[in-house]
Design a protein around this motif. Structure first.
Motif, PDB file in Angstrom:
ATOM      1  N   ASN A  69      -7.611  -1.890   5.486  1.00 35.48           N
ATOM      2  CA  ASN A  69      -6.706  -2.961   5.927  1.00 35.48           C
ATOM      3  C   ASN A  69      -7.439  -4.000   6.764  1.00 35.48           C
ATOM      4  OD1 ASN A  69      -4.900  -1.277   4.721  1.00 35.48           O
ATOM      5  ND2 ASN A  69      -3.515  -1.086   6.480  1.00 35.48           N
TER       6      ASN A  69
ATOM      7  N   SER B 107      -3.514   2.134  -3.741  1.00 31.67           N
ATOM      8  CA  SER B 107      -3.102   3.513  -3.483  1.00 31.67           C
ATOM      9  C   SER B 107      -4.325   4.400  -3.340  1.00 31.67           C
ATOM     10  CB  SER B 107      -2.251   4.036  -4.649  1.00 31.67           C
ATOM     11  OG  SER B 107      -3.079   4.503  -5.708  1.00 31.67           O
TER      12      SER B 107
ATOM     13  N   GLN C   1       1.936   0.721  11.777  1.00 30.33           N
ATOM     14  CA  GLN C   1       1.467  -0.652  11.618  1.00 30.33           C
ATOM     15  C   GLN C   1       2.268  -1.614  12.498  1.00 30.33           C
ATOM     16  OE1 GLN C   1       1.797  -2.619   7.665  1.00 30.33           O
ATOM     17  NE2 GLN C   1      -0.365  -3.165   7.920  1.00 30.33           N
TER      18      GLN C   1
ATOM     19  N   GLU D   8       3.694   5.149   8.173  1.00 26.30           N
ATOM     20  CA  GLU D   8       2.624   4.151   8.254  1.00 26.30           C
ATOM     21  C   GLU D   8       3.178   2.811   8.734  1.00 26.30           C
ATOM     22  OE1 GLU D   8      -0.412   4.615   8.178  1.00 26.30           O
ATOM     23  OE2 GLU D   8      -0.892   6.281   6.866  1.00 26.30           O
ATOM     24  N   LEU D   9       4.391   2.520   8.290  1.00 27.87           N
ATOM     25  CA  LEU D   9       5.046   1.290   8.722  1.00 27.87           C
ATOM     26  C   LEU D   9       5.258   1.308  10.242  1.00 27.87           C
ATOM     27  CD1 LEU D   9       6.587  -1.347   7.850  1.00 27.87           C
ATOM     28  CD2 LEU D   9       8.644   0.075   7.713  1.00 27.87           C
TER      29      LEU D   9
ATOM     30  N   GLN E  97      -7.544   4.557   4.979  1.00 34.62           N
ATOM     31  CA  GLN E  97      -7.683   4.512   6.446  1.00 34.62           C
ATOM     32  C   GLN E  97      -9.090   4.873   6.854  1.00 34.62           C
ATOM     33  OE1 GLN E  97      -4.851   6.809   8.588  1.00 34.62           O
ATOM     34  NE2 GLN E  97      -3.113   5.762   7.682  1.00 34.62           N
TER      35      GLN E  97
ATOM     36  N   LYS F 199       0.801   5.093   1.117  1.00 36.36           N
ATOM     37  CA  LYS F 199       0.094   5.837   2.154  1.00 36.36           C
ATOM     38  C   LYS F 199      -1.134   6.525   1.564  1.00 36.36           C
ATOM     39  CE  LYS F 199       0.604   9.927   4.953  1.00 36.36           C
ATOM     40  NZ  LYS F 199      -0.739   9.621   5.451  1.00 36.36           N
TER      41      LYS F 199
ATOM     42  N   TYR G  24       0.234  -4.528   3.439  1.00 35.30           N
ATOM     43  CA  TYR G  24       1.481  -4.024   4.004  1.00 35.30           C
ATOM     44  C   TYR G  24       1.606  -2.532   3.736  1.00 35.30           C
ATOM     45  CZ  TYR G  24       2.910  -8.888   4.537  1.00 35.30           C
ATOM     46  OH  TYR G  24       2.980 -10.201   4.908  1.00 35.30           O
ATOM     47  N   GLU G  25       1.684  -1.769   4.799  1.00 36.49           N
ATOM     48  CA  GLU G  25       1.934  -0.332   4.643  1.00 36.49           C
ATOM     49  C   GLU G  25       3.399  -0.134   4.299  1.00 36.49           C
ATOM     50  OE1 GLU G  25      -0.210   1.941   4.500  1.00 36.49           O
ATOM     51  OE2 GLU G  25      -2.010   1.031   5.381  1.00 36.49           O
ATOM     52  N   THR G  26       3.670   0.777   3.354  1.00 33.48           N
ATOM     53  CA  THR G  26       5.063   0.943   2.915  1.00 33.48           C
ATOM     54  C   THR G  26       5.638   2.327   3.190  1.00 33.48           C
ATOM     55  OG1 THR G  26       4.446   1.625   0.678  1.00 33.48           O
ATOM     56  CG2 THR G  26       4.687  -0.742   1.083  1.00 33.48           C
ATOM     57  N   ASP G  27       4.777   3.295   3.468  1.00 33.24           N
ATOM     58  CA  ASP G  27       5.277   4.601   3.874  1.00 33.24           C
ATOM     59  C   ASP G  27       5.949   4.436   5.235  1.00 33.24           C
ATOM     60  OD1 ASP G  27       5.149   7.698   4.001  1.00 33.24           O
ATOM     61  OD2 ASP G  27       4.133   7.057   5.831  1.00 33.24           O
TER      62      ASP G  27
ATOM     63  N   LYS H  98       0.814  -1.221   0.000  1.00 27.36           N
ATOM     64  CA  LYS H  98       0.000   0.000   0.000  1.00 27.36           C
ATOM     65  C   LYS H  98       0.843   1.264   0.000  1.00 27.36           C
ATOM     66  CE  LYS H  98      -3.688   0.769   2.268  1.00 27.36           C
ATOM     67  NZ  LYS H  98      -4.186   1.141   3.592  1.00 27.36           N
TER      68      LYS H  98
END
Lengths: 234, 246, 514
Positions: free
Chosen positions: C131, C219, C152, C148-149, C126, C121, C142-145, C119
């Motif tokens: 999620n 996204s 999470q 956000e990571l 949200q 951000k 999976y959050e990638t920012d 994902k």
């Protein structure tokens, strides 16, 4: 009723106070650009502000500058997109260049005519693993923006697919002086919306830790830019 | 120049000293000051707390009471802004063209005290004397809604004996915010505590502002914290002389 | 801190009303320190780059007007988006609410046969609790920012629009990485320090393989250009580019208010947004794509257009300006309330000033549908106006806050407050009454306690009450300056229920109610 109709009906109901023939004015008295003089110098300065490595070279010095940058970096495999001018890689060993065959539009077409620019999906592709194994990528650029220190790639000849400038850790980018504009509005005028566009302002960075900027996350951690000066007027 | 003084209900009830100072100051500057007794309140508390539909009588009263003056002067940035920004809105909502016209007629004549002195009277040296260290807090509605800018400090700089000290974080809200102060007392107090800390750090004896409601909050905190500083409305400093010190 | 609770709508379940939540936050010294440092850093950076542009006011006016013009024709622009995206090879879906959007995304992911998505951000995912909805379908998001990571991994809640982990300092982030990364994939490197560069490197290593092997990405978008069907994602780290470029399938969930009519309109927002948001002249990466480009990027592209309460906001003539918001979070960064409470106290995905006007509207405050927590949000402001001052699209947040307070009052409750307001009206409707009340207060001023009981304690717990003067200004004026015929003398016509006689009478009959 479909959700499409539900939403559109809700929107229309919400706007019953708005006359359908309303002409809502948008004031456009902001500047088309904030600088006129010293655009190229400002471009270099703003690139450096965000930690790009910048060199200014003459056309005749370009091949050597590229070769020197590759040696300095210690890069042994450099991805080269289709349509890269052959002269640019003249100083590199053939084994150094890792070509990717994809290009958006005919290689010799720089007209930015969207009807003429069709991608060639059949062209040979590097895999993601091959991109990941490369030490860097060498590309041109469509537009440079001085006020923001931004380079825009539009997937045209010498720029390639978006993944090419994303996966390798080092991006060496050649920007010609005639492609550098002052401002964001001027850049948008030059760009063609249908193409996949990547705007790059410095190496990847984050402000997520205490809102302080640090460079180097998922994109290339080093952005090196070769600005090719205009040939002197004879 | 016939000036109608809109004292505001808070000053009328709790800070008559400020009102007396405004009268003394304006008369010293050659104005004929009148206090029309029919005035009460601008309706700000009701408006800002969500009772806007109920302030129509207050809007009407204000427009009627102050219709006959050349200028209406008020020593409160937030009440001034309430009249200037929201009385026209309240009148429009009432759908009463007469009221809207009355409000439209009176609103351009409403001035904050410092605006009136600097812009209308064209004076920055009001002949005041106040031999103390002073910090100025530009209250939110004074700066952002009334847009008083540097008028208050321009006036303070001309006061003999006064040493004007810069207030760190001056643009930040003190945390009063009308009913916010009691609806969100913890945040309000935390904001005020920072304001007090900044003010105390300047070494000033007096913190002044162009709005007593903010000063009521800041002064209330200072008093509890025994900072030794006092708060004073700007008007009281400008009215102060050797003979009649504030 | 708090365990993540799946949102319903834009609010987190089980959060107390703002004043209660704020009390805990204000008392958390570490949180206060982190927030103060971060918000002041970004405030200063923003001010510098905004000052660089002499035409900021004009850009701001243009940004507001473009958004307003778009919203006032939103149906037409949405149809244009649909046509353009479809002709460029994308598929457009319409979701009336969160549940429908989640259903669409889950079905699309399942159709690919994948059980994992990466994902970018996105605030809107949200807002709809995507999620959690995907997890219920056996799909892991999976959050990638980076921020956000952090949220999470820490099983935390986001507390800021731009930097959801703004409440965490570097030491806390390091601790979360060391503790949790191994549970989710590549563990944190041995000897990880709390240097931001080292933490960023750890995130890079943790996510690298996931990016390179991801088949499906989800996204949002910052802008959708109606005339071309182009989506725009503005980011910093390159995680966005990874998700938007490498997977085979891309699903973008976008609120219907994200539309801008023309390509040229981007020239305004691409100047306003980065400078307002991260305080940069331009963010490191911006991706723009139009449908599907053969050979480059995802070959399967879906756009999910989401309402989820936005049309309710659009229907409110004062409140609809909130839909101009471009999620820059400048209003959070300057807000004195946010600075002291952080985002969690707002109990919703959208915290801070913009959240205080957006969340109640999305939740239906106009129709009295919201709970006590949501109804407390419009009061979470001192109305200082700093948010309006920095808003790049000139949303008059204080105006909307006051407007929403009216809707809360109309929605019922607040009985004691209503009674107090009515009493105040009664007094203020008549100068004679006002004067009698003033005199009553003056006479009994010695009896006023330093610490008030009941609701008054909210003031006196921390602040002294001002001393009530022996004489009001009004009485002083009458004594000093005028006789009993004062009102008439002032040349002012008596008004409403306060004829001159009443004033005179009030002087004689003080203390007597009518």
């Amino acid at each position: 009723m479909s959700s499409r109709e539900v939403i559109l009906n809700r929107v229309r109901r919400a706007l019953t106070d708005v006359p359908r023939d309303e002409v809502f004015p948008v004031p456009r008295d902001y500047a088309r650009a904030h600088v006129v003089e010293g655009v190229l110098e400002l471009f270099a300065e703003h690139l450096r502000d965000y930690r790009a490595v910048v060199h200014e070279v003459a056309e005749s010095e370009l091949a050597d500058a590229i070769a020197e940058a590759v040696v300095r970096r210690g890069a042994r495999r450099v991805v080269t997109p289709a349509g890269l001018p052959p002269a640019w890689t003249a100083g590199l060993a053939a084994a150094t260049c890792v070509p990717d065959g994809w290009v958006y539009g005919p290689i010799d077409d720089l007209s930015d005519d969207p009807t003429n620019n069709r991608p060639k999906p059949a062209a040979p592709h590097l895999t993601i693993a091959e991109l990941d194994a490369a030490d860097g990528v060498l590309t041109g650029a469509a537009v440079g923006i001085a006020e923001t220190g931004t380079i825009v790639l539009d997937a045209g000849p010498g720029q390639g697919r978006r993944a090419l400038t994303l996966v390798p850790d080092w991006h060496l980018c050649v920007v010609r002086a005639e492609h550098v504009v002052a401002s964001v509005p001027q850049a948008l005028e030059r760009l063609v919306p249908g193409r996949p566009l990547t705007w790059i302002s410095g190496p990847s960075a984050t402000s997520d830790i205490e809102l302080d900027r640090v460079e180097g996350v998922h994109g290339p951690r080093t952005l090196e830019v070769l600005i090719v000066r205009r040939p002197p007027v004879v | 120049m016939r000036v109608g003084l809109f004292i505001t209900c808070v000053n009328d009830t709790l800070y008559p000293r400020t009102g007396r100072a405004v009268v003394r100051l304006l008369e010293r500057l050659g104005c004929e000051v009148d206090f029309p007794l029919a005035q009460t309140c601008c309706g700000q508390m009701h408006w800002n707390t969500g009772y806007g539909p109920r302030i129509e009588p207050m809007v009407r009263r204000f427009a009627d009471t102050f219709a006959g003056y050349d200028a209406v002067v008020t020593p409160s940035g937030s009440c001034g802004a309430m009249i200037r920004d929201n009385h026209p809105r309240a009148a429009a909502r009432a759908q009463d063209p007469t009221l809207a016209a009355d409000v439209a007629a009176v609103v351009p004549k409403v001035y904050d005290l410092t605006e009136f002195i600097v812009d209308v009277l064209g004076v920055t040296d009001v002949g005041a004397y106040f031999p103390h260290k002073v910090a100025y807090h530009p209250t939110c509605h004074s700066q952002r809604l009334m847009k008083l800018g540097d008028r208050p400090t321009a006036l303070l700089r001309e006061v003999r004996g006064l040493e004007l000290l810069g207030l760190p974080g001056e643009q930040e809200c003190c945390g009063f915010g009308g009913t916010f102060a009691v609806k969100n007392p913890d945040v309000s107090t935390a904001m005020g505590a920072d304001k007090v800390r900044h003010a105390a750090g300047t070494g000033a004896e007096v913190l002044c502002a162009a709005d007593n409601s903010c000063l009521m909050h800041i002064g209330g905190l200072m008093d509890r914290q025994r900072t030794g500083m006092r708060v004073l409305h700007l008007a009281e400093i400008l009215a102060s002389t050797e003979k009649e010190p504030a | 801190m708090s365990k993540a609770v799946p949102p319903t709508g834009a609010t987190f379940v089980g959060m107390p009303p703002f004043p209660r939540a704020a009390r805990d936050a204000v008392g958390d010294a570490q949180l206060r320190h982190n927030l103060r440092k971060a918000t002041h850093t970004i405030r200063d950076k923003r001010a510098v780059v905004v000052d660089e542009l002499a035409d900021w006011a004009e850009l701001r006016a243009a940004g507001a007007a473009i958004k307003d013009r778009t919203l006032r024709r939103l149906d037409e622009h949405l149809l244009a988006v649909e046509a353009a995206v479809t002709s460029a090879g994308g598929t457009v879906h319409w979701a009336a609410d969160a549940a429908e959007a989640n259903r669409i995304v889950a079905d699309l992911v399942r159709a690919t046969g994948e059980t994992e998505v990466v994902k970018v951000k996105s605030m809107v995912t949200q807002e709809i609790g995507l999620n959690e909805a995907l997890a219920a379908e056996g799909i892991r998001a999976y959050e990638t920012d980076l921020a956000e990571l952090i949220v999470q991994l820490g099983e935390d809640l986001p507390s800021h629009i731009l930097v959801p982990a703004i409440h965490r300092n570097r030491a806390e982030i390091r601790e979360i990485f060391v503790r949790e990364m191994g549970e989710w994939g590549v563990p944190a490197p041995a000897g990880l320090t709390d240097e931001p560069a080292a933490l960023a490197e750890a995130a890079r290593r943790h996510l690298r393989e996931r990016f390179l092997s991801a088949k499906v990405a989800v996204s949002g978008a910052n802008f959708v250009v109606a005339e071309t069907g182009t989506l725009v994602v503005v980011e910093s780290e390159g995680n966005g580019r990874m998700c938007l470029t490498l997977p085979e399938t891309l699903i973008s969930v976008v609120g219907i208010e994200k539309v801008v009519p023309t390509w040229a309109d981007l020239e305004v927002f691409l100047q306003l947004l980065p400078r307002s948001s991260t305080g940069e002249r331009m963010n490191p990466y911006t991706s723009m794509w139009t449908g599907v480009t053969p050979g480059d990027g995802p070959q399967d592209f879906h756009l999910v257009l989401l309402d989820n309460g936005r049309t309710d906001v659009l229907a409110d003539r004062t409140g609809r300006q909130a839909l101009r918001c471009i999620r820059c979070s400048a209003c959070l960064n300057v807000c004195p309330v946010y600075e002291r409470t952080g985002g969690h106290a707002y109990g919703s995905v959208y915290p801070g000033p913009i959240g205080a006007i957006l969340v109640p509207q999305l939740g239906g405050v106009a129709t009295g549908k919201v709970d006590a927590q949501t109804a407390s949000l419009p009061y979470a402001s001192s109305l200082c106006g700093a948010c309006y001052e920095v808003c790049p699209v000139a949303i008059d947040i204080p105006e909307v806050l006051v407007h929403l307070r009216e809707q809360v009052v109309e929605g019922g409750g607040h009985r004691a407050e209503k009674a107090a307001m009515r009493a105040a009206e009664w007094v203020l409707d008549d100068p004679g009454r006002l004067r009698r009340v003033q005199r009553l207060a003056a006479r009994s001023r010695k009896l006023i306690p330093k610490r008030a009981p009941g609701p008054g304690a909210a003031w006196t717990d921390s602040r002294s009450i001002p001393a009530v003067p022996a004489e009001s200004f009004r009485d002083w004026w009458v004594r000093e300056r005028s006789g009993p015929a004062d009102t008439a003398q002032a040349g002012v016509r008596p008004t409403g229920s306060a004829p001159a006689a009443a004033v005179v009478e009030a002087r004689e009959s003080e203390g007597e109610g009518r």
